[in-house]
Design an enzyme around this catalytic site. Structure first.
Site, short mmCIF file in Angstrom:
data_model
loop_
_atom_site.label_atom_id
_atom_site.label_comp_id
_atom_site.label_asym_id
_atom_site.label_seq_id
_atom_site.Cartn_x
_atom_site.Cartn_y
_atom_site.Cartn_z
N LEU A 105 10.87 -8.92 -12.98
CA LEU A 105 10.49 -7.68 -13.51
C LEU A 105 11.09 -7.50 -14.72
O LEU A 105 10.43 -7.05 -15.55
CB LEU A 105 10.53 -6.56 -12.56
N GLY A 109 5.05 1.48 -3.65
CA GLY A 109 5.00 1.00 -4.93
C GLY A 109 6.38 1.24 -5.92
O GLY A 109 6.63 0.08 -6.07
N PRO A 150 0.83 -1.37 -0.10
CA PRO A 150 0.00 0.03 -0.07
C PRO A 150 0.88 1.30 0.08
O PRO A 150 0.50 2.24 -0.56
CB PRO A 150 -0.70 -0.09 1.35
N GLU A 200 4.69 -2.50 -13.22
CA GLU A 200 6.07 -3.05 -13.80
C GLU A 200 6.93 -1.84 -14.13
O GLU A 200 7.78 -1.94 -14.98
CB GLU A 200 5.95 -3.71 -15.28
N GLY A 201 6.98 -0.74 -13.31
CA GLY A 201 7.64 0.51 -13.40
C GLY A 201 6.89 1.53 -14.19
O GLY A 201 6.47 1.17 -15.34
P1 TGC Z 1 19.01 -0.63 -6.59
O1 TGC Z 1 19.70 -0.20 -5.42
O2 TGC Z 1 19.36 0.30 -7.87
O3 TGC Z 1 19.26 -2.03 -6.71
C1 TGC Z 1 19.11 -2.77 -5.77
C2 TGC Z 1 19.35 -4.33 -6.12
O4 TGC Z 1 18.51 -4.99 -7.32
C3 TGC Z 1 19.72 -5.00 -8.35
N1 TGC Z 1 18.98 -4.34 -9.52
C4 TGC Z 1 18.60 -5.27 -10.58
N2 TGC Z 1 18.70 -6.52 -10.91
C5 TGC Z 1 18.29 -7.21 -11.88
N3 TGC Z 1 17.48 -6.52 -12.65
C6 TGC Z 1 17.24 -5.28 -12.42
N4 TGC Z 1 16.46 -4.47 -13.41
C7 TGC Z 1 17.69 -4.54 -11.34
N5 TGC Z 1 17.76 -3.17 -10.92
C8 TGC Z 1 18.49 -3.12 -9.67
C9 TGC Z 1 20.91 -4.07 -8.03
O5 TGC Z 1 21.99 -4.57 -8.83
C10 TGC Z 1 20.98 -4.14 -6.73
O6 TGC Z 1 21.26 -5.45 -6.35
P2 TGC Z 1 22.62 -5.72 -5.15
O7 TGC Z 1 22.85 -7.18 -5.36
O8 TGC Z 1 23.67 -4.69 -5.50
O9 TGC Z 1 21.81 -5.32 -3.91
O10 TGC Z 1 17.66 -0.35 -6.31
P3 TGC Z 1 16.93 1.09 -6.04
O11 TGC Z 1 15.88 0.62 -4.93
O12 TGC Z 1 17.65 2.14 -6.30
O13 TGC Z 1 16.05 0.76 -7.39
C11 TGC Z 1 15.18 2.00 -7.84
C12 TGC Z 1 14.29 1.72 -8.89
C13 TGC Z 1 13.11 2.90 -9.01
C14 TGC Z 1 15.12 1.33 -10.22
C15 TGC Z 1 13.55 0.33 -8.45
O14 TGC Z 1 12.91 0.48 -7.10
C16 TGC Z 1 12.22 0.12 -9.53
O15 TGC Z 1 12.56 -0.59 -10.54
N6 TGC Z 1 11.02 0.44 -9.13
C17 TGC Z 1 9.89 0.30 -9.86
C18 TGC Z 1 9.28 -1.19 -9.07
C19 TGC Z 1 8.42 -1.71 -9.98
O16 TGC Z 1 8.32 -1.95 -10.90
N7 TGC Z 1 7.23 -2.23 -9.30
C20 TGC Z 1 6.20 -3.12 -9.91
C21 TGC Z 1 5.83 -4.27 -9.14
S1 TGC Z 1 5.30 -5.52 -9.59
C22 TGC Z 1 4.00 -5.17 -10.44
O17 TGC Z 1 3.52 -4.16 -10.90
C23 TGC Z 1 3.21 -6.57 -10.54
S2 TGC Z 1 2.06 -6.09 -11.63
C24 TGC Z 1 1.44 -7.52 -11.99
C25 TGC Z 1 0.22 -8.03 -11.35
O18 TGC Z 1 0.45 -8.45 -10.08
O19 TGC Z 1 -0.78 -7.65 -11.73
#
Ligand code: TGC
Length: 388
Positions: A242, A140, A137, A366-367
Site C-alpha cells: 500500500l 475496509g 465486505p 488506499e486509506g
Molecule cells: P498496526 O498495528 O499499526 O501495524 C500492523 C503491522 O503493520 C506494520 N505497518 C506497516 N508496515 C509497512 N508500511 C506501513 N505503512 C505500515 N503500517 C503498519 C506495523 O509495523 C505492524 O508490523 P508488525 O511486524 O509489528 O506486526 O496496524 P493497525 O491495524 O493498527 O493499522 C491501522 C491503520 C488504520 C493505519 C491501517 O489499518 C490502515 O492503513 N488502514 C487502511 C487500510 C487501507 O488502506 N486499505 C486499502 C485497501 S487496498 C485497496 O484499497 C486497493 S484499491 C486498488 C484496487 O484494488 O482497485
C-alpha cells in the site's frame, strides 16, 4: 520562452533529462491513446483491456521494480508516469497501480524465486494481469479484522472467505490474496480458473467507470503448498505494498487536477458571456489562480516525496501526508473547474466532472482521508486514535 501557465514555478527545471523523457513519453501516450477514447470507455463502463500490452511496452508496469523483466526506473520517474496517466483518467492510473504497486510489488518483495520468475516478466510486459485482494465486505479501513482464512492441510492450503472492491479481479490471471492463518496474516497466489473462486464485477458505478472493481468469494479453494508468499507474515506484508500505491496516488491526483485546470483555463479563454470571455472576470481569475496554487504546491510535494523515496528515506507518515493533501486538493480543483465550464461541464465533452467522480474513489481507497489523518495524528501526538 518562460515556464508554461501550468508550471509557473518552472518545476520542470528540477527534473533530469531522463525524467523529462519518461514524462514526455507517457504524456504522448495519454494524449494519443487515452484522451480521445476515455469518454467512450467511461460512458460504456469499459476497461480497455487492449491497452495492457501497450502499457507494458511503454514501460509503466512494475516500473519501479528491478530485475525479472521489470523496467527498474526511479520513484520520481514512476511518479511522473502516474501523473500523466491520471491526467487521462484515474481508472487507467489505477490499473497501473494495482498491477505494479500492489500485485507485482507483493510478489517482488515477498515471493519466492520461482514465483517471481513465473509471474513478474509477463506481468511487466502486460501479458498477464494481477490483482490484490485485501479489503473485505466488512473489513475496509481495518484490515486486521479480516475474516478470510487459509487452513493448512496435508496437501497445501484451503482458502475460504470473501473480498470486496478488488480492482481488475474479473480479468486477472493471478490474485494476491491476504488471509488469516495460524501463523498470522499471509499472502497467497491464486491463479485464475482455480475451482471455488467466484468473481462478480460491482456495477453500476458513478466513479471509476473505465476501471473494474469486483466482489470475490473463495469457497473451499484448494491451493498447493507453494501458493504461499514465503517472505512475510502479518499486516506488514500488504501495508508495504500500500505504501507504493499511496505514493503513486500523491502524484497521480495532481495529473487529474492539472487536466481539470487546463480544461477550465482553455474554456474560460474562449467562452463569451456578457460580451467578454469568462477569463476576463475577476471571479474566474480567482478560481484559476487558486487551482494553480494547489497544483504547484501538490506537484512540488509529490516531487519531494519522490526524491526522499529514491534516497531510501521516505516514511509511511510522509506518504500519508502526500496522499491526503494531494487527493483532497485535486478533488476540490476538479469540482471548481467544473463550475467554470457551467452546464457544459456536466457533459462527457469535458474532463473535470469525470475526474471529480473518479477522485471520490481515490480519496476512499488506499486509506481514506480519515485513516491518513489519524496516521498523521498518531505520528504527531504519539497517541493512536483508530480504536475506541
Ligand atoms: P498496526 O498495528 O499499526 O501495524 C500492523 C503491522 O503493520 C506494520 N505497518 C506497516 N508496515 C509497512 N508500511 C506501513 N505503512 C505500515 N503500517 C503498519 C506495523 O509495523 C505492524 O508490523 P508488525 O511486524 O509489528 O506486526 O496496524 P493497525 O491495524 O493498527 O493499522 C491501522 C491503520 C488504520 C493505519 C491501517 O489499518 C490502515 O492503513 N488502514 C487502511 C487500510 C487501507 O488502506 N486499505 C486499502 C485497501 S487496498 C485497496 O484499497 C486497493 S484499491 C486498488 C484496487 O484494488 O482497485
Amino acid at each position: 520562452m518562460g515556464p508554461s501557465t501550468s508550471d509557473l514555478l518552472d518545476l520542470d527545471s528540477l527534473l533530469s533529462d531522463d525524467e523529462l523523457l519518461v514524462r514526455e513519453k507517457v504524456r504522448d501516450y495519454t494524449v494519443q491513446r487515452i484522451k480521445p477514447n476515455i469518454a467512450h470507455w467511461y460512458e460504456a463502463a469499459e476497461f480497455p483491456r487492449e491497452i495492457v500490452p501497450e502499457l507494458g511496452e511503454l514501460g509503466v508496469l512494475g516500473m519501479h521494480l528491478d530485475g525479472y523483466g521489470c523496467p527498474g526506473r526511479t520513484a520520481v520517474e514512476y511518479g511522473l508516469a502516474a501523473m500523466e496517466l491520471e491526467a487521462g483518467d484515474s481508472g487507467i492510473r489505477t490499473f497501473v497501480s494495482v498491477q505494479g504497486s500492489l500485485a507485482m510489488t507483493a510478489i517482488h518483495k515477498w515471493g519466492s524465486e520461482e514465483q517471481k520468475e513465473q509471474w513478474l516478466p509477463r506481468m511487466a510486459a502486460g501479458e498477464l494481469i494481477g490483482c490484490f485482494a485485501l479489503t473485505e465486505p466488512s473489513a475496509g479501513s481495518d484490515p486486521s479484522s479480516m475474516a478470510t482464512s487459509a487452513r493448512q492441510t496435508a496437501d497445501g492450503w484451503v482458502l475460504d472467505g470473501a473480498k470486496r472492491w478488488i480492482g481488475l479481479a474479473s480479468i486477472a490471471d493471478v490474485m494476491v490474496v491476504w488471509a488469516r492463518t495460524e501463523d498470522g496474516i499471509r499472502g497467497f497466489l491464486v491463479p485464475s480458473g482455480t475451482p471455488g473462486v467466484h468473481v462478480v464485477p460491482i456495477e453500476p458505478k458513478l466513479s471509476m467507470r473505465a476501471s473494474i472493481q469486483c466482489d470475490v468469494k473463495f469457497d473451499g479453494v484448494k491451493l498447493g503448498p507453494d501458493a504461499i508468499l514465503p517472505g512475510v507474515s502479518g499486516l506488514r506484508g500488504p501495508f508495504s505494498c500500500l505504501n507504493e500505491a499511496r505514493y503513486g496516488i500523491a502524484w497521480g491526483a495532481m495529473g487529474a487536477a492539472r487536466d481539470s485546470y487546463e480544461a477550465a483555463l482553455e474554456y474560460a479563454g474562449t467562452r463569451m458571456q456578457f460580451g467578454r470571455p469568462l477569463a476576463s472576470y475577476q471571479l474566474t481569475q480567482e478560481k484559476l489562480v487558486n487551482m494553480l496554487l494547489e497544483i504547484q504546491k501538490g506537484t512540488l510535494l509529490a516531487l519531494h516525496l519522490g526524491r526522499l523515496k529514491d534516497a531510501g528515506r521516505l516514511e509511511p507518515q510522509q506518504i500519508s501526508l502526500g496522499k491526503l493533501n494531494n487527493v483532497r486538493e485535486a478533488l476540490a480543483i476538479a469540482r471548481e473547474a467544473r463550475t467554470i465550464l457551467g452546464g457544459n461541464g456536466v457533459t462527457m465533452d469535458y474532463s473535470p466532472l469525470r475526474h471529480a467522480n473518479n477522485l471520490e474513489s481515490v480519496r476512499t481507497y488506499e486509506g481514506t482521508d480519515e485513516v491518513h489523518t489519524l496516521i498523521l495524528g498518531q505520528h504527531i501526538t504519539g497517541i493512536g486514535a483508530f480504536r475506541g
